[in-house]
Design a protein around this motif. Structure first.
Motif, mmCIF file in Angstrom:
data_model
loop_
_atom_site.group_PDB
_atom_site.id
_atom_site.type_symbol
_atom_site.label_atom_id
_atom_site.label_comp_id
_atom_site.label_asym_id
_atom_site.label_seq_id
_atom_site.Cartn_x
_atom_site.Cartn_y
_atom_site.Cartn_z
ATOM 1 N N GLY A 1 5.211 22.364 15.827
ATOM 2 C CA GLY A 1 4.782 23.426 16.051
ATOM 3 C C GLY A 1 3.210 23.530 16.176
ATOM 4 N N SER A 2 2.567 24.615 16.019
ATOM 5 C CA SER A 2 0.990 24.685 16.269
ATOM 6 C C SER A 2 0.488 25.338 15.188
ATOM 7 C CB SER A 2 1.149 25.625 17.461
ATOM 8 O OG SER A 2 1.416 26.966 17.284
ATOM 9 N N TYR A 3 1.017 25.232 13.930
ATOM 10 C CA TYR A 3 0.305 25.941 12.714
ATOM 11 C C TYR A 3 -0.062 25.060 11.605
ATOM 12 C CZ TYR A 3 1.698 30.148 15.131
ATOM 13 O OH TYR A 3 1.862 31.325 16.015
ATOM 14 N N GLY A 4 0.208 23.740 11.728
ATOM 15 C CA GLY A 4 -0.101 22.442 10.669
ATOM 16 C C GLY A 4 -1.351 21.746 10.729
ATOM 17 N N SER A 5 -1.533 21.350 9.694
ATOM 18 C CA SER A 5 -2.844 20.543 9.859
ATOM 19 C C SER A 5 -2.639 19.330 8.859
ATOM 20 C CB SER A 5 -4.059 21.399 9.102
ATOM 21 O OG SER A 5 -4.060 21.673 7.774
ATOM 22 N N LEU A 6 -3.355 18.302 9.351
ATOM 23 C CA LEU A 6 -3.574 16.870 8.732
ATOM 24 C C LEU A 6 -4.760 16.790 7.807
ATOM 25 C CD1 LEU A 6 -2.218 14.259 8.632
ATOM 26 C CD2 LEU A 6 -3.521 13.372 10.465
ATOM 27 N N GLY A 7 -4.562 17.114 6.325
ATOM 28 C CA GLY A 7 -5.773 16.883 5.507
ATOM 29 C C GLY A 7 -6.249 15.623 5.222
ATOM 30 N N PRO A 8 -6.622 15.549 4.123
ATOM 31 C CA PRO A 8 -7.286 14.192 3.565
ATOM 32 C C PRO A 8 -6.300 13.218 3.618
ATOM 33 C CG PRO A 8 -7.859 15.766 1.965
ATOM 34 C CD PRO A 8 -6.997 16.637 2.988
ATOM 35 N N VAL A 9 -6.655 11.967 4.204
ATOM 36 C CA VAL A 9 -5.539 10.711 4.360
ATOM 37 C C VAL A 9 -6.321 9.616 3.617
ATOM 38 C CG1 VAL A 9 -4.519 9.314 6.040
ATOM 39 C CG2 VAL A 9 -4.821 11.686 6.368
ATOM 40 N N SER A 10 -5.582 9.049 2.696
ATOM 41 C CA SER A 10 -5.850 7.474 2.254
ATOM 42 C C SER A 10 -5.158 6.779 2.070
ATOM 43 C CB SER A 10 -6.810 8.131 0.874
ATOM 44 O OG SER A 10 -5.793 8.392 -0.010
ATOM 45 N N LEU A 11 -5.439 5.454 2.143
ATOM 46 C CA LEU A 11 -4.609 4.254 1.667
ATOM 47 C C LEU A 11 -4.972 3.595 0.329
ATOM 48 C CD1 LEU A 11 -4.230 2.371 4.971
ATOM 49 C CD2 LEU A 11 -2.505 3.518 3.974
ATOM 50 N N HIS A 12 -3.556 3.568 -0.447
ATOM 51 C CA HIS A 12 -4.282 3.036 -1.860
ATOM 52 C C HIS A 12 -3.343 1.949 -2.012
ATOM 53 C CE1 HIS A 12 -5.926 6.900 -2.895
ATOM 54 N NE2 HIS A 12 -5.106 7.467 -2.464
ATOM 55 N N GLN A 13 -4.033 0.813 -2.737
ATOM 56 C CA GLN A 13 -3.112 -0.502 -3.010
ATOM 57 C C GLN A 13 -2.294 -0.238 -4.165
ATOM 58 O OE1 GLN A 13 -5.838 -3.851 -3.369
ATOM 59 N NE2 GLN A 13 -4.122 -5.299 -4.354
ATOM 60 N N VAL A 14 -0.826 -0.594 -4.007
ATOM 61 C CA VAL A 14 0.025 -0.742 -4.969
ATOM 62 C C VAL A 14 -0.290 -1.830 -5.920
ATOM 63 C CG1 VAL A 14 2.485 -0.300 -5.685
ATOM 64 C CG2 VAL A 14 1.562 0.672 -3.843
ATOM 65 N N TYR A 15 -0.357 -1.562 -7.320
ATOM 66 C CA TYR A 15 -0.667 -2.791 -8.336
ATOM 67 C C TYR A 15 0.836 -2.965 -8.985
ATOM 68 C CZ TYR A 15 -5.726 -2.135 -7.418
ATOM 69 O OH TYR A 15 -6.758 -2.032 -6.810
ATOM 70 N N HIS B 1 0.904 -1.218 0.018
ATOM 71 C CA HIS B 1 0.079 0.062 -0.038
ATOM 72 C C HIS B 1 0.812 1.083 0.027
ATOM 73 C CE1 HIS B 1 -3.265 -2.595 0.973
ATOM 74 N NE2 HIS B 1 -4.375 -1.656 0.784
ATOM 75 N N LYS B 2 0.161 2.378 -0.583
ATOM 76 C CA LYS B 2 0.642 3.681 -0.544
ATOM 77 C C LYS B 2 -0.204 4.639 0.288
ATOM 78 C CE LYS B 2 2.607 5.209 -4.357
ATOM 79 N NZ LYS B 2 2.795 5.662 -5.517
ATOM 80 N N LEU B 3 0.384 5.519 1.191
ATOM 81 C CA LEU B 3 -0.144 6.337 1.899
ATOM 82 C C LEU B 3 -0.250 7.869 1.283
ATOM 83 C CD1 LEU B 3 -1.484 7.219 4.907
ATOM 84 C CD2 LEU B 3 0.768 7.506 5.697
ATOM 85 N N SER B 4 -1.252 8.128 1.209
ATOM 86 C CA SER B 4 -1.663 9.701 0.646
ATOM 87 C C SER B 4 -1.949 10.463 2.016
ATOM 88 C CB SER B 4 -2.200 9.936 -0.502
ATOM 89 O OG SER B 4 -2.426 10.948 -0.919
ATOM 90 N N VAL B 5 -1.193 11.715 2.366
ATOM 91 C CA VAL B 5 -1.500 12.596 3.143
ATOM 92 C C VAL B 5 -1.538 13.842 2.782
ATOM 93 C CG1 VAL B 5 -0.929 13.285 5.704
ATOM 94 C CG2 VAL B 5 -0.389 11.033 4.815
ATOM 95 N N GLY B 6 -2.666 14.640 3.033
ATOM 96 C CA GLY B 6 -2.730 16.149 2.646
ATOM 97 C C GLY B 6 -1.924 16.787 4.005
ATOM 98 N N LEU B 7 -0.811 17.509 3.766
ATOM 99 C CA LEU B 7 -0.243 18.479 4.940
ATOM 100 C C LEU B 7 -0.100 19.691 4.706
ATOM 101 C CD1 LEU B 7 2.822 15.874 5.855
ATOM 102 C CD2 LEU B 7 0.585 16.317 7.220
ATOM 103 N N TRP B 8 -0.398 20.646 5.719
ATOM 104 C CA TRP B 8 -0.276 22.113 5.697
ATOM 105 C C TRP B 8 0.236 22.727 6.836
ATOM 106 C CZ3 TRP B 8 -2.109 26.053 7.970
ATOM 107 C CH2 TRP B 8 -1.968 27.526 7.226
ATOM 108 N N SER B 9 1.182 23.691 6.569
ATOM 109 C CA SER B 9 1.703 24.457 7.520
ATOM 110 C C SER B 9 1.906 25.980 6.973
ATOM 111 C CB SER B 9 2.850 23.873 8.276
ATOM 112 O OG SER B 9 3.336 24.695 9.269
ATOM 113 N N SER B 10 1.718 27.103 7.934
ATOM 114 C CA SER B 10 1.952 28.183 7.719
ATOM 115 C C SER B 10 3.382 28.776 7.918
ATOM 116 C CB SER B 10 0.954 29.405 8.323
ATOM 117 O OG SER B 10 1.401 29.068 9.513
#
Length: 117
Positions: free
Chosen positions: A103-117, A38-47
């Motif tokens: 820190g205190s300015y980040g966020s964890l956005g959409p997270v998903s696991l995708h099967q690797v073919y 599997h592959k992990l996809s994570v939306g990350l953001w920080s100012s």
């Protein structure tokens, strides 16, 4: 004596403020229906530029967590999102991602696991 007490109070307050600045964000439950790579996809953001420790846990029937993958990533305002990581072979079951922000300015956005073919 008053100066010593004041210095100790300021040192304690400074330490407490820094300790409280870091926080952990937890994703929703992620379901793996087929055992595979599997592959992990994570939306990350920080100012600001900051370090995030990402840990993927398998979730047992009683809610107990077992770490199966961990990595550290540096993010900032110009970091492309989402970021992807190969997490290896995952069995069928439920998984949870935790992001430990330094820190205190980040966020964890959409997270998903995708099967690797």
């Amino acid at each position: 004596m008053k100066k010593v007490v004041l210095i100790l109070f300021l040192a304690f307050f400074s330490f407490s403020t820094n300790a409280l600045a870091a926080y952990t964000a937890t994703s929703h439950d992620l379901t793996v229906s087929q055992p595979a790579q599997h592959k992990l996809s994570v939306g990350l953001w920080s100012s600001t530029n900051e370090t995030v420790e990402l840990s993927l846990y398998s979730k047992g029937p009683s809610g107990q967590l077992h770490k199966v993958f961990s990595t550290t990533v540096n993010i900032g305002p110009t970091t492309p999102s989402p970021v992807e990581f190969s997490v290896g072979y995952l069995s069928s079951g439920t998984y949870v991602l935790k992001g430990q922000f330094q820190g205190s300015y980040g966020s964890l956005g959409p997270v998903s696991l995708h099967q690797v073919y």
